[in-house]
Design a protein around this motif. Sequence first.
Motif, PDB file in Angstrom:
ATOM      1  N   THR A   1      37.987  50.722   1.058  1.00 33.16           N
ATOM      2  CA  THR A   1      37.275  49.803   1.946  1.00 33.16           C
ATOM      3  C   THR A   1      38.110  48.552   2.208  1.00 33.16           C
ATOM      4  OG1 THR A   1      36.035  48.872   0.096  1.00 33.16           O
ATOM      5  CG2 THR A   1      34.996  50.659   1.313  1.00 33.16           C
TER       6      THR A   1
ATOM      7  N   LEU B   1      40.470  49.297   5.003  1.00 35.03           N
ATOM      8  CA  LEU B   1      39.900  49.600   6.320  1.00 35.03           C
ATOM      9  C   LEU B   1      39.112  48.425   6.901  1.00 35.03           C
ATOM     10  CD1 LEU B   1      38.676  53.266   5.660  1.00 35.03           C
ATOM     11  CD2 LEU B   1      40.814  52.524   6.729  1.00 35.03           C
ATOM     12  N   GLN B   2      38.886  47.391   6.082  1.00 34.34           N
ATOM     13  CA  GLN B   2      38.110  46.231   6.535  1.00 34.34           C
ATOM     14  C   GLN B   2      39.025  45.212   7.213  1.00 34.34           C
ATOM     15  OE1 GLN B   2      35.414  44.974   7.725  1.00 34.34           O
ATOM     16  NE2 GLN B   2      34.060  45.119   5.916  1.00 34.34           N
TER      17      GLN B   2
ATOM     18  N   PRO C   1      31.053  47.980   4.643  1.00 32.44           N
ATOM     19  CA  PRO C   1      32.198  48.749   4.141  1.00 32.44           C
ATOM     20  C   PRO C   1      31.779  50.064   3.498  1.00 32.44           C
ATOM     21  CG  PRO C   1      31.798  46.819   2.757  1.00 32.44           C
ATOM     22  CD  PRO C   1      30.895  46.690   3.944  1.00 32.44           C
TER      23      PRO C   1
ATOM     24  N   PHE D   1      32.095  52.975   5.813  1.00 38.24           N
ATOM     25  CA  PHE D   1      33.384  53.406   6.379  1.00 38.24           C
ATOM     26  C   PHE D   1      33.572  54.899   6.112  1.00 38.24           C
ATOM     27  CE2 PHE D   1      35.511  48.984   5.795  1.00 38.24           C
ATOM     28  CZ  PHE D   1      35.012  48.578   7.017  1.00 38.24           C
TER      29      PHE D   1
ATOM     30  N   SER E   1      36.770  49.260  16.100  1.00 38.66           N
ATOM     31  CA  SER E   1      36.530  48.378  14.949  1.00 38.66           C
ATOM     32  C   SER E   1      35.107  48.477  14.419  1.00 38.66           C
ATOM     33  CB  SER E   1      36.845  46.929  15.318  1.00 38.66           C
ATOM     34  OG  SER E   1      38.237  46.751  15.449  1.00 38.66           O
TER      35      SER E   1
ATOM     36  N   THR F   1      36.539  51.806  11.900  1.00 37.32           N
ATOM     37  CA  THR F   1      36.893  50.730  10.965  1.00 37.32           C
ATOM     38  C   THR F   1      37.752  49.712  11.694  1.00 37.32           C
ATOM     39  OG1 THR F   1      39.120  51.147  10.070  1.00 37.32           O
ATOM     40  CG2 THR F   1      37.369  52.639   9.347  1.00 37.32           C
TER      41      THR F   1
END
Lengths: 397, 397
Positions: free
Chosen positions: A58, A61-62, B37, B40, B235, B239
Amino acid sequence: MIFAERMRGMKPSAIREILKVTQAPDVISFAGGLPAPELFPVAEIARAAQQVMNEDPTGALQYGLTEGHGPLRSWVTTHVAETVRLHAEASDVLITQGSQQALDLLSKVLLDPGDIVLVENPGYLGALQAFQSYQADVVGLDADADGVRPAALERALAPAIRRPKFLYLIPNYQNPTGTSMSAQRRCEIAAIAARHQLLVVEDDPYGRLRFEGEALPALGELQPDLNWVYLGTVSKILTPGLRVAWLITRDKLLFQALAMAKQAADLHTSTFTQRVVEVAVRPAGWLAQHVETLCRVYRARRDVMLHALAEHVPQGRWNRPSGGLFLWVTLDGNIDTTEVLKAASEHKVAFVPGAPFWVGQPTPTNTFRLNFSNASEERILEGMARLGKLLRAAKAA
Amino acid sequence: MIFAERMRGMKPSAIREILKVTQAPDVISFAGGLPAPELFPVAEIARAAQQVMNEDPTGALQYGLTEGHGPLRSWVTTHVAETVRLHAEASDVLITQGSQQALDLLSKVLLDPGDIVLVENPGYLGALQAFQSYQADVVGLDADADGVRPAALERALAPAIRRPKFLYLIPNYQNPTGTSMSAQRRCEIAAIAARHQLLVVEDDPYGRLRFEGEALPALGELQPDLNWVYLGTVSKILTPGLRVAWLITRDKLLFQALAMAKQAADLHTSTFTQRVVEVAVRPAGWLAQHVETLCRVYRARRDVMLHALAEHVPQGRWNRPSGGLFLWVTLDGNIDTTEVLKAASEHKVAFVPGAPFWVGQPTPTNTFRLNFSNASEERILEGMARLGKLLRAAKAA
């Protein structure tokens, strides 16, 4: 239309259009600045990508910090300390979307229309485009086999002339010429810049690709009071497709301005690719060993190209770069290499004419750039034979 | 120093500094615009990264085209056709480094210092920063629950006033307010813009996060002769860390100018992350299903937040957004939410005061933005209770 006016100096050049034609698979191209794809560390990058997704998916990917991924910024300080003896804090490191973005951000932060930027002549096309896209007045400085001439820099800094905003240099294996600045020349240029409080932007994408000779110091290390920005990248030592590079400056105010400009430009560089790089370079000694392989292969390719030049291009002179990706050829007489290129796709070989790299008038028309990193030795031999034929045909025409 | 002058309107705000303090793990933050998150698609992205490295590793790691990865540009045309009935060719699609880069490139290509850009008031902070970083004169248009008021747009286009360069809008679940433009309002605004030949930049990062109601058409689909640019991104639906977004325009000259600006800005977006996205979204129906999950979870979080607002913030009004990430609160009386935020770290809860989103004077001080996508329902309940206490303490002070 308004934007057409704003794109002055950014129009797609005739050369770019011709080069598109030479992208057919049967053309042997010495035109691009591409690393050898067969040397990409595919297994290591694939493993790194997996590891990143296992370790902290995470986080990878954040959204991330504009300045960059902390562990990568730390690694950059270690890397530049080991390779160019540059001592920086992680907080001096801004991760950029390739070095091209560093040039864009510096332009955005520092340049007003009509401002003067000094570059080596001939100079790196991507930098010229970045500066010109902010309507800078780019001024080329005479250079020789040791790099920019000190007298040329002194002349450009004469009190009667508008003060340049900065000097842009690639001291190691310059693009397009492959020239490396001599140790003495680095001292002289750094001393002049420091005396005039001129900001120096030192771009070092090729420095690790050293085939022979000693590593030479970065300009900011020679003159601790130099107003100095250093640019580095993984594009030539790992892979360019990840778009991970760095800008280092100890000027806190400039750093803050650049970070704010980056935030407005793209928020941040991909958290995923930053982490892939950071994980890939973790194993101690691996990157140094990988770079050694690159140097061995590129050195051999350079040598093959130099031999082939002697055989197939008797009507020219060229340099013997001690590293990097490029060498530079000057033809005898007044052959226009842009004209020669027009028949390149017919002869199934491509190069970049020198014209677009030159700044100011008169522009020499009889130069061109050759890349020796991308093609195999066999393809270089075959391509250089074709180039020889092409040049002979052009001369006869 | 020169660059301090150039960074006008880009100085790190007091609010940003306070928000840094609220990033401690024990603070419940409704401040950011972060997706959840835990939603994801980690396994899918990890698999896609592996597949990319198996399918064509050197292609994924080499330099790529500035315009973007061909198969990804094609997928974008399919995606926008399915989701917003936008009919585009792959050659109309420019892949950007997040939508933020699209705003930067549009500014670079279209704006001169002092040029007018029209935005909804309040407007998206990242866009304001991008426009202001090119020294644009950003003008806010009055908006209500249906979006920008047609009369406000007509007034800004009055012949006596300098002609604006473009109108920037987020018609779906706007940032910061969460407002969605009504169908009628879209028609009216598009008609006025078309009549005045005003370029409309339609930013659509949240459109897929629709909790209820019908999908409403994009402005350019309502007015085929509208001068129109459409921005989209993965986004919020995949992600943000991959930094993959797109700009679509049918204006060939503008497209070419933007592509050249992108080349000067960063050469291209990472070939690797572009391919990871393209492979991740390949399985038929998967993305739609994933977005459905996001909508279900975010809708429930919105509802929890709305209930908690009614319980803990009796001294205010707020909207009920039908999608997206944000809602907007207006407090009764003259409570200054920027002042309130100063005690936020003490109360372990954070939000973004409305002040920086407002353009022009007078700036309302009694508004703030809440994000409901990032925190779990439990954390939202706890955080809203803390927020209630914080607001009561502020009122008593």
